[in-house]
Design a protein around this motif. Sequence first.
Motif, PDB file in Angstrom:
ATOM      1  N   MET A  47       0.848  -1.183   0.000  1.00 21.63           N
ATOM      2  CA  MET A  47       0.000   0.000   0.000  1.00 21.63           C
ATOM      3  C   MET A  47       0.885   1.235   0.000  1.00 21.63           C
ATOM      4  SD  MET A  47      -3.135   1.153   2.590  1.00 21.63           S
ATOM      5  CE  MET A  47      -2.506   0.088   3.824  1.00 21.63           C
ATOM      6  N   GLY A  48       0.440   2.264  -0.714  1.00 21.39           N
ATOM      7  CA  GLY A  48       1.146   3.529  -0.727  1.00 21.39           C
ATOM      8  C   GLY A  48       1.950   3.739  -1.992  1.00 21.39           C
ATOM      9  N   LYS A  49       2.461   4.955  -2.135  1.00 21.66           N
ATOM     10  CA  LYS A  49       3.240   5.320  -3.313  1.00 21.66           C
ATOM     11  C   LYS A  49       4.467   6.115  -2.908  1.00 21.66           C
ATOM     12  CE  LYS A  49      -0.553   5.418  -6.550  1.00 21.66           C
ATOM     13  NZ  LYS A  49      -1.122   6.045  -7.716  1.00 21.66           N
ATOM     14  N   ALA A  50       5.511   5.945  -3.704  1.00 22.78           N
ATOM     15  CA  ALA A  50       6.760   6.686  -3.524  1.00 22.78           C
ATOM     16  C   ALA A  50       7.450   6.704  -4.884  1.00 22.78           C
ATOM     17  CB  ALA A  50       7.643   6.011  -2.473  1.00 22.78           C
ATOM     18  N   PRO A  51       8.444   7.574  -5.065  1.00 21.98           N
ATOM     19  CA  PRO A  51       9.172   7.584  -6.332  1.00 21.98           C
ATOM     20  C   PRO A  51       9.726   6.191  -6.652  1.00 21.98           C
ATOM     21  CG  PRO A  51       9.757   9.503  -5.026  1.00 21.98           C
ATOM     22  CD  PRO A  51       8.927   8.610  -4.145  1.00 21.98           C
ATOM     23  N   PRO A  52       9.658   5.783  -7.916  1.00 23.84           N
ATOM     24  CA  PRO A  52      10.090   4.428  -8.301  1.00 23.84           C
ATOM     25  C   PRO A  52      11.506   4.066  -7.866  1.00 23.84           C
ATOM     26  CG  PRO A  52       8.929   5.473 -10.115  1.00 23.84           C
ATOM     27  CD  PRO A  52       9.092   6.511  -9.058  1.00 23.84           C
ATOM     28  N   LEU A  53      12.451   4.979  -7.940  1.00 21.69           N
ATOM     29  CA  LEU A  53      13.817   4.647  -7.528  1.00 21.69           C
ATOM     30  C   LEU A  53      13.913   4.391  -6.025  1.00 21.69           C
ATOM     31  CD1 LEU A  53      15.958   7.040  -9.748  1.00 21.69           C
ATOM     32  CD2 LEU A  53      15.651   4.565  -9.993  1.00 21.69           C
ATOM     33  N   ILE A  54      13.114   5.100  -5.256  1.00 21.04           N
ATOM     34  CA  ILE A  54      13.092   4.900  -3.799  1.00 21.04           C
ATOM     35  C   ILE A  54      12.491   3.531  -3.486  1.00 21.04           C
ATOM     36  CG2 ILE A  54      12.181   5.774  -1.608  1.00 21.04           C
ATOM     37  CD1 ILE A  54      14.398   7.509  -3.032  1.00 21.04           C
ATOM     38  N   ILE A  55      11.397   3.192  -4.155  1.00 19.57           N
ATOM     39  CA  ILE A  55      10.772   1.876  -3.971  1.00 19.57           C
ATOM     40  C   ILE A  55      11.767   0.774  -4.336  1.00 19.57           C
ATOM     41  CG2 ILE A  55       8.993   0.304  -4.850  1.00 19.57           C
ATOM     42  CD1 ILE A  55       7.766   2.332  -3.023  1.00 19.57           C
ATOM     43  N   LYS A  56      12.434   0.934  -5.464  1.00 18.16           N
ATOM     44  CA  LYS A  56      13.389  -0.069  -5.923  1.00 18.16           C
ATOM     45  C   LYS A  56      14.496  -0.290  -4.897  1.00 18.16           C
ATOM     46  CE  LYS A  56      16.429  -1.169  -9.773  1.00 18.16           C
ATOM     47  NZ  LYS A  56      16.934  -0.760 -11.090  1.00 18.16           N
ATOM     48  N   GLU A  57      15.048   0.797  -4.370  1.00 20.63           N
ATOM     49  CA  GLU A  57      16.118   0.684  -3.379  1.00 20.63           C
ATOM     50  C   GLU A  57      15.614   0.041  -2.091  1.00 20.63           C
ATOM     51  OE1 GLU A  57      19.433   3.495  -1.150  1.00 20.63           O
ATOM     52  OE2 GLU A  57      18.409   4.264  -2.923  1.00 20.63           O
ATOM     53  N   ALA A  58      14.424   0.447  -1.658  1.00 18.80           N
ATOM     54  CA  ALA A  58      13.856  -0.113  -0.429  1.00 18.80           C
ATOM     55  C   ALA A  58      13.569  -1.602  -0.584  1.00 18.80           C
ATOM     56  CB  ALA A  58      12.583   0.639  -0.051  1.00 18.80           C
ATOM     57  N   LEU A  59      12.971  -2.004  -1.703  1.00 18.45           N
ATOM     58  CA  LEU A  59      12.667  -3.414  -1.912  1.00 18.45           C
ATOM     59  C   LEU A  59      13.935  -4.252  -2.020  1.00 18.45           C
ATOM     60  CD1 LEU A  59       9.636  -3.226  -4.366  1.00 18.45           C
ATOM     61  CD2 LEU A  59       9.596  -3.873  -1.944  1.00 18.45           C
TER      62      LEU A  59
END
Length: 76
Positions: A45-57
């Motif tokens: 759930m939720g949204k964030a900039p794609p590069l931030i999501i990629k790094e977090a995942l």
Amino acid sequence: MSTKYRFRDKYRIQLREKDHPPPHVHLTGGGVDVMLSLDTVEVMMGKAPPLIIKEALAWVAAHQVQLLEDWKRCYP
């Protein structure tokens, strides 16, 4: 609340001790609050900039076993 990882000066991955199933962590900071699944290592759930999501995942995937152990200690 336990911060497990900080990156890019403003983002954090947190395990909240008083939370709810299913197993997940929160990506917070910079105006975002995203739930990341510890089972499937994807955004719940939720949204964030794609590069931030990629790094977090990527970080969650690399530490998935330990994060799930931490979750199980909070929610036996």
